[in-house]
Design an enzyme around this catalytic site. Sequence first.
Site, PDB file in Angstrom:
ATOM      1  N   HIS A 129      41.217  16.098 -20.833  1.00  0.00           N
ATOM      2  CA  HIS A 129      40.162  15.799 -19.851  1.00  0.00           C
ATOM      3  C   HIS A 129      39.021  14.975 -20.465  1.00  0.00           C
ATOM      4  O   HIS A 129      38.398  14.164 -19.770  1.00  0.00           O
ATOM      5  CB  HIS A 129      39.598  17.101 -19.260  1.00  0.00           C
TER       6      HIS A 129
ATOM      7  N   ASP B  42      37.598  11.564 -18.969  1.00  0.00           N
ATOM      8  CA  ASP B  42      36.203  11.227 -18.644  1.00  0.00           C
ATOM      9  C   ASP B  42      35.815   9.887 -19.255  1.00  0.00           C
ATOM     10  O   ASP B  42      35.131   9.073 -18.624  1.00  0.00           O
ATOM     11  CB  ASP B  42      35.273  12.330 -19.157  1.00  0.00           C
TER      12      ASP B  42
ATOM     13  N   ARG C 203      27.024  -9.262  -6.817  1.00  0.00           N
ATOM     14  CA  ARG C 203      26.312  -9.878  -5.706  1.00  0.00           C
ATOM     15  C   ARG C 203      25.255  -8.910  -5.161  1.00  0.00           C
ATOM     16  O   ARG C 203      25.407  -7.695  -5.209  1.00  0.00           O
ATOM     17  CB  ARG C 203      27.271 -10.267  -4.586  1.00  0.00           C
TER      18      ARG C 203
ATOM     19  N   GLU D   9      25.778  -5.508  -2.970  1.00  0.00           N
ATOM     20  CA  GLU D   9      27.045  -4.845  -3.260  1.00  0.00           C
ATOM     21  C   GLU D   9      26.787  -3.538  -4.016  1.00  0.00           C
ATOM     22  O   GLU D   9      25.872  -3.450  -4.839  1.00  0.00           O
ATOM     23  CB  GLU D   9      27.947  -5.757  -4.093  1.00  0.00           C
TER      24      GLU D   9
ATOM     25  N   GLU E 290      39.033  10.551  -9.302  1.00  0.00           N
ATOM     26  CA  GLU E 290      39.293   9.251  -9.898  1.00  0.00           C
ATOM     27  C   GLU E 290      39.215   8.131  -8.880  1.00  0.00           C
ATOM     28  O   GLU E 290      39.674   7.012  -9.132  1.00  0.00           O
ATOM     29  CB  GLU E 290      40.673   9.245 -10.578  1.00  0.00           C
TER      30      GLU E 290
ATOM     31  N   ARG F 247      40.155  -9.690  -8.702  1.00  0.00           N
ATOM     32  CA  ARG F 247      39.542  -9.931 -10.006  1.00  0.00           C
ATOM     33  C   ARG F 247      39.258  -8.609 -10.719  1.00  0.00           C
ATOM     34  O   ARG F 247      39.430  -8.490 -11.936  1.00  0.00           O
ATOM     35  CB  ARG F 247      38.232 -10.733  -9.850  1.00  0.00           C
TER      36      ARG F 247
END
Length: 415
Positions: free
Chosen positions: A300, A304, A320, A323, A331, A351
Amino acid sequence: MSAIATRPLGRFMRSTKSMYVAVAILVLAMGVGSYVDIENDALHARHLEINTGLERMVRLNQELTSMLVMSVLEQNTLRTASYDTVNADLEATMKTVGNLTRLQNLSEEVSALSDDHYKLHVTEEAALKLMRQDRWAEAHHLLFDDAYVLAKKIYDINSETAVGALTGELARTDAYFERVRFVAQAMRIAALLLLLWVGAMFSRRLRAEMAEQARLRDTIAAANRDLEQKVLLRTVELEAANRQLQALSATDGLTGLANRRSFDQEWESEWQRASRQGLPLAIAMLDVDQFKAYNDHYGHQAGDVCLKVLAQTLVSTVQRSGELVARYGGEEFVVILPGLGGPEAYATMERIRAAVQALGLPHAKATVAGVVTISIGVASCVPKQGQSSARLVQAADAAMYQAKNQGRNKVVLAG
């Protein structure tokens, strides 16, 4: 504290009592002085009236005697024409003087004058009667008899004695009232001095109290300033703590991204803004491929670390204005893309997918590329009034699961 407050009060009460005593003495002295002045004036007036009466008695008596002597010497009864009037005036004057001397120690002298006058009057009445009967020799004998002359001398002596007694009584009375006036004046001076002393003590105490009040005001002002500074400091600290709490409440503790609550608020705000302005709004749902297997294999803590690295990559790619990248849960991540239609949002997410794969984080249990990858679902629309923002989120979530079903490490644009 109570003892300190009681001492000025006790001094003030003592000063007040002293002032009352001084005022009482001054009032008493003024009252005594006024009484003395009034009584002295009344006494002088009475003595003057008595003295005037005595002098009038002597003058009238001399006039009566002269009238009778001249009449008998000239053997002319016209000389005694006004005898009865003058005698009545003399008796009225003696009565007045007698009334005035009742309050003095002169009653015996005036009584003696009255007796002497009565004796003289008896002889003079007898001589006057003889004159009116032209018995001049007998009348002459009565008026020049040794008994009448002696009585006349006694009357003169008693008159002088009464005047002397009056003068002595007046002098004694003046001396008495002068002593009383001196005592009253001394009381006035003492009262004035006491008032001046009390005033000086009160003024000094007042100045001390004012200085103490000024010191207390300065102390209170300093304490208030210190308190204001402390309150201001506490306010600043509280505001900072509130901002920190607000940031913590809106931030995911592990990745430092916005949490689910912050996303919900920002998403509704962007939805309303896009609806008002008629602009497109896109959302992307991201999920780490086979993350449970990653945790089971690496642990774990490594899981993390993986989530933190992914979060940094998302933040550095989505730059931007407006955003927002948020951790949606576990997750899963979500990205708000204001102003982008479906193709533009798809290209942006592609991207991001490529950047995550390029990190090359080893994933021994991955069935796709042997490294950590993500699956992304993208949805976009132009919001309308009355539409639900949750539908677009659901569409992106469905597209994400579609990407997983298509082999993972993909970007799927919802239809």
